[in-house]
Design a protein around this motif. Structure first.
Motif, PDB file in Angstrom:
ATOM      1  N   GLN A  84       0.815  -1.209   0.000  1.00 50.54           N
ATOM      2  CA  GLN A  84       0.000   0.000   0.000  1.00 50.54           C
ATOM      3  C   GLN A  84       0.852   1.264   0.000  1.00 50.54           C
ATOM      4  OE1 GLN A  84      -2.407  -0.810   3.472  1.00 50.54           O
ATOM      5  NE2 GLN A  84      -4.044  -1.778   2.264  1.00 50.54           N
ATOM      6  N   ALA A  85       2.088   1.154   0.525  1.00 46.66           N
ATOM      7  CA  ALA A  85       3.001   2.297   0.561  1.00 46.66           C
ATOM      8  C   ALA A  85       3.758   2.474  -0.746  1.00 46.66           C
ATOM      9  CB  ALA A  85       3.979   2.143   1.715  1.00 46.66           C
ATOM     10  N   GLY A  86       3.573   1.556  -1.707  1.00 47.05           N
ATOM     11  CA  GLY A  86       4.240   1.678  -2.994  1.00 47.05           C
ATOM     12  C   GLY A  86       5.561   0.947  -3.091  1.00 47.05           C
ATOM     13  N   TYR A  87       5.778  -0.073  -2.261  1.00 44.49           N
ATOM     14  CA  TYR A  87       6.969  -0.922  -2.298  1.00 44.49           C
ATOM     15  C   TYR A  87       8.269  -0.157  -2.016  1.00 44.49           C
ATOM     16  CZ  TYR A  87       3.655  -3.904  -4.881  1.00 44.49           C
ATOM     17  OH  TYR A  87       2.561  -4.622  -5.291  1.00 44.49           O
ATOM     18  N   PRO A  88       8.347   0.630  -0.948  1.00 44.12           N
ATOM     19  CA  PRO A  88       9.587   1.372  -0.676  1.00 44.12           C
ATOM     20  C   PRO A  88      10.773   0.443  -0.440  1.00 44.12           C
ATOM     21  CG  PRO A  88       8.076   1.485   1.191  1.00 44.12           C
ATOM     22  CD  PRO A  88       7.307   0.893   0.070  1.00 44.12           C
ATOM     23  N   GLY A  89      11.918   0.830  -1.027  1.00 47.22           N
ATOM     24  CA  GLY A  89      13.156   0.088  -0.849  1.00 47.22           C
ATOM     25  C   GLY A  89      13.582  -0.744  -2.033  1.00 47.22           C
ATOM     26  N   THR A  93      14.281  -1.936 -11.227  1.00 45.77           N
ATOM     27  CA  THR A  93      13.867  -3.119 -11.999  1.00 45.77           C
ATOM     28  C   THR A  93      12.727  -3.839 -11.302  1.00 45.77           C
ATOM     29  OG1 THR A  93      16.089  -3.424 -12.898  1.00 45.77           O
ATOM     30  CG2 THR A  93      14.640  -5.341 -12.908  1.00 45.77           C
ATOM     31  N   THR A  94      12.865  -4.037  -9.997  1.00 49.37           N
ATOM     32  CA  THR A  94      11.815  -4.721  -9.227  1.00 49.37           C
ATOM     33  C   THR A  94      10.510  -3.947  -9.276  1.00 49.37           C
ATOM     34  OG1 THR A  94      13.420  -5.753  -7.730  1.00 49.37           O
ATOM     35  CG2 THR A  94      11.160  -5.560  -6.940  1.00 49.37           C
ATOM     36  N   ILE A 124      11.052  -9.744   1.733  1.00 55.25           N
ATOM     37  CA  ILE A 124      12.080 -10.186   2.673  1.00 55.25           C
ATOM     38  C   ILE A 124      13.469  -9.744   2.221  1.00 55.25           C
ATOM     39  CG2 ILE A 124      13.209 -12.260   3.606  1.00 55.25           C
ATOM     40  CD1 ILE A 124      10.440 -13.586   3.600  1.00 55.25           C
ATOM     41  N   ASN A 125      13.664  -9.637   0.925  1.00 58.44           N
ATOM     42  CA  ASN A 125      14.974  -9.293   0.385  1.00 58.44           C
ATOM     43  C   ASN A 125      15.178  -7.805   0.108  1.00 58.44           C
ATOM     44  OD1 ASN A 125      16.667 -11.894  -0.404  1.00 58.44           O
ATOM     45  ND2 ASN A 125      14.507 -12.378  -0.711  1.00 58.44           N
ATOM     46  N   GLU A 126      14.097  -7.079  -0.179  1.00 59.06           N
ATOM     47  CA  GLU A 126      14.277  -5.712  -0.654  1.00 59.06           C
ATOM     48  C   GLU A 126      13.530  -4.635   0.118  1.00 59.06           C
ATOM     49  OE1 GLU A 126      14.628  -4.641  -4.824  1.00 59.06           O
ATOM     50  OE2 GLU A 126      13.955  -6.665  -5.335  1.00 59.06           O
ATOM     51  N   ALA A 127      12.530  -4.994   0.903  1.00 56.61           N
ATOM     52  CA  ALA A 127      11.715  -3.959   1.544  1.00 56.61           C
ATOM     53  C   ALA A 127      12.570  -3.066   2.446  1.00 56.61           C
ATOM     54  CB  ALA A 127      10.596  -4.599   2.358  1.00 56.61           C
ATOM     55  N   ARG A 128      12.161  -1.837   2.566  1.00 55.03           N
ATOM     56  CA  ARG A 128      12.855  -0.901   3.448  1.00 55.03           C
ATOM     57  C   ARG A 128      12.899  -1.452   4.865  1.00 55.03           C
ATOM     58  NH1 ARG A 128      10.063   4.620   3.114  1.00 55.03           N
ATOM     59  NH2 ARG A 128       8.963   3.834   4.960  1.00 55.03           N
ATOM     60  N   ALA A 129      13.972  -1.170   5.579  1.00 54.56           N
ATOM     61  CA  ALA A 129      14.242  -1.826   6.862  1.00 54.56           C
ATOM     62  C   ALA A 129      13.116  -1.660   7.878  1.00 54.56           C
ATOM     63  CB  ALA A 129      15.555  -1.300   7.431  1.00 54.56           C
ATOM     64  N   ASP A 130      12.453  -0.507   7.903  1.00 53.46           N
ATOM     65  CA  ASP A 130      11.413  -0.305   8.920  1.00 53.46           C
ATOM     66  C   ASP A 130      10.231  -1.233   8.713  1.00 53.46           C
ATOM     67  OD1 ASP A 130      11.118   1.292   6.571  1.00 53.46           O
ATOM     68  OD2 ASP A 130       9.498   2.408   7.519  1.00 53.46           O
ATOM     69  N   VAL A 183      21.451  -8.947 -13.800  1.00 54.22           N
ATOM     70  CA  VAL A 183      21.976  -8.444 -15.074  1.00 54.22           C
ATOM     71  C   VAL A 183      22.125  -6.921 -15.026  1.00 54.22           C
ATOM     72  CG1 VAL A 183      21.434  -8.141 -17.528  1.00 54.22           C
ATOM     73  CG2 VAL A 183      21.135 -10.373 -16.444  1.00 54.22           C
ATOM     74  N   ASN A 184      21.180  -6.245 -14.376  1.00 54.09           N
ATOM     75  CA  ASN A 184      21.215  -4.788 -14.320  1.00 54.09           C
ATOM     76  C   ASN A 184      22.184  -4.249 -13.278  1.00 54.09           C
ATOM     77  OD1 ASN A 184      19.347  -4.469 -16.375  1.00 54.09           O
ATOM     78  ND2 ASN A 184      17.592  -4.518 -14.991  1.00 54.09           N
ATOM     79  N   ASP A 185      22.582  -5.091 -12.310  1.00 50.47           N
ATOM     80  CA  ASP A 185      23.563  -4.672 -11.299  1.00 50.47           C
ATOM     81  C   ASP A 185      24.345  -5.905 -10.853  1.00 50.47           C
ATOM     82  OD1 ASP A 185      25.085  -3.655  -9.273  1.00 50.47           O
ATOM     83  OD2 ASP A 185      23.413  -2.828  -8.115  1.00 50.47           O
ATOM     84  N   ARG A 186      25.433  -6.177 -11.552  1.00 51.06           N
ATOM     85  CA  ARG A 186      26.225  -7.376 -11.291  1.00 51.06           C
ATOM     86  C   ARG A 186      26.805  -7.407  -9.880  1.00 51.06           C
ATOM     87  NH1 ARG A 186      25.156 -11.555 -14.641  1.00 51.06           N
ATOM     88  NH2 ARG A 186      24.985 -10.868 -16.801  1.00 51.06           N
ATOM     89  N   GLY A 187      26.938  -6.258  -9.254  1.00 54.02           N
ATOM     90  CA  GLY A 187      27.542  -6.217  -7.930  1.00 54.02           C
ATOM     91  C   GLY A 187      26.572  -6.468  -6.788  1.00 54.02           C
ATOM     92  N   ASP A 188      25.281  -6.627  -7.079  1.00 59.35           N
ATOM     93  CA  ASP A 188      24.284  -6.819  -6.025  1.00 59.35           C
ATOM     94  C   ASP A 188      24.186  -8.301  -5.669  1.00 59.35           C
ATOM     95  OD1 ASP A 188      22.062  -6.829  -4.328  1.00 59.35           O
ATOM     96  OD2 ASP A 188      21.122  -5.166  -5.400  1.00 59.35           O
ATOM     97  N   ALA A 189      24.716  -8.660  -4.489  1.00 57.44           N
ATOM     98  CA  ALA A 189      24.790 -10.061  -4.072  1.00 57.44           C
ATOM     99  C   ALA A 189      23.437 -10.641  -3.677  1.00 57.44           C
ATOM    100  CB  ALA A 189      25.766 -10.201  -2.910  1.00 57.44           C
ATOM    101  N   ARG A 190      22.391  -9.830  -3.620  1.00 56.35           N
ATOM    102  CA  ARG A 190      21.064 -10.355  -3.276  1.00 56.35           C
ATOM    103  C   ARG A 190      20.453 -11.170  -4.402  1.00 56.35           C
ATOM    104  NH1 ARG A 190      17.973  -4.937  -1.783  1.00 56.35           N
ATOM    105  NH2 ARG A 190      19.057  -4.347  -3.720  1.00 56.35           N
ATOM    106  N   PHE A 191      21.003 -11.018  -5.619  1.00 49.20           N
ATOM    107  CA  PHE A 191      20.393 -11.631  -6.787  1.00 49.20           C
ATOM    108  C   PHE A 191      21.366 -12.577  -7.479  1.00 49.20           C
ATOM    109  CE2 PHE A 191      18.761  -7.269  -6.272  1.00 49.20           C
ATOM    110  CZ  PHE A 191      17.449  -7.571  -5.921  1.00 49.20           C
TER     111      PHE A 191
END
Length: 258
Positions: A84-89, A93-94, A124-130, A183-191
């Motif tokens: 509802q908040a618009g997927y902050p974080g 691409t996501t 779980i992987n991308e949402a803003r910490a709060d 593919v869009n960010d090779r340095g992001d270890a989450r993907f």
């Protein structure tokens, strides 16, 4: 009509979050309640296998002898607030994928269960910490014997879905999400741009071949409208390997190593 029968079994649309449910107890009339039924699990029959509450279950008064899945219900609420908040974080691409899956006028409209399953893993992987505060998925600890063989604890994310609710489509959504972000960010270890799918037999393995981006317009990503056409060149840089279980029956990869 027995105490377990209800006049209208289907109360909700498959395309929207449930708004009501039947509360059923033995030897009592069914009661229709508003809202979404909480996630409940019932203990196994005595002697079948070990029953470990693991700190994520709580006895339920309403569904005795069931237990409320506290973590699942917490995550449901947080994912809803995050949506509802618009997927902050999330990455750009996501966000584009999430908006593509939920856009109006889709020819192949996705079920609410499919959207929520994919959103939960992304949350779980991308949402803003709060939004994720207090949400801690416990790790799966190997046995002493497995540890001695070199096994290590790992964290498992599971989306439990009913038969016929479109699990393969969710697999495609998550594969696209991971590959495109990598593919869009090779340095992001989450993907990762390599996805391994393990299935129980050869028949299912053959069905899941449509998860391979190499099939292009014939792949699930286009036949189910999971990614925009302009994402396909990037998606084709990833790999989805489908193996059947047990390992000795697995086929060679469908594509040569890149």
């Amino acid at each position: 009509m027995s105490s377990f029968e209800v006049p209208t079994p289907i109360l909700n649309s498959a395309f929207e979050e449930p708004k009501s449910y039947w509360y059923i107890r033995q030897d009592r009339e069914p009661e229709q309640r508003g809202g979404r039924r909480p996630s409940i699990v019932y203990p196994p029959k005595e002697g079948t296998h070990e029953w470990d509450l693991g700190g994520v279950l709580s006895p339920s008064k309403d569904f005795d002898p069931g237990y409320e899945m506290v973590l699942v219900n917490l995550v449901r609420d947080r994912v809803k607030a995050w949506r509802q908040a618009g997927y902050p974080g999330v990455t750009r691409t996501t966000l584009e994928l999430l908006q593509w899956w939920r856009r109006d006028g889709r020819e192949h409209r996705l079920f609410f269960a499919q959207l929520e399953a994919a959103e939960t893993i992304i949350f779980i992987n991308e949402a803003r910490a709060d939004f994720r505060q207090g949400v801690m998925v416990p790790v799966d600890e190997p046995s002493d014997q497995q540890k001695a063989a070199g096994a290590k604890a790992f964290r498992r994310y599971a989306s439990k879905m009913a038969t016929g609710s479109g699990k393969t489509t969710v697999m495609g959504m998550l594969a696209a999400w991971s590959i495109l972000n990598k593919v869009n960010d090779r340095g992001d270890a989450r993907f990762s741009d390599v996805v391994l799918v393990v299935c129980p037999n050869v028949t299912i393995r053959n069905r899941l071949a449509e998860l391979d981006p190499a099939h292009g317009e014939a792949s699930l990503y286009r036949t189910r409208d999971l990614v925009p056409a302009h994402f396909m060149p990037s998606l084709s840089q990833g790999r989805v390997l489908v193996y059947n279980w047990p390992l000795e029956e697995r086929p060679p990869p469908s594509r040569p190593d890149i």
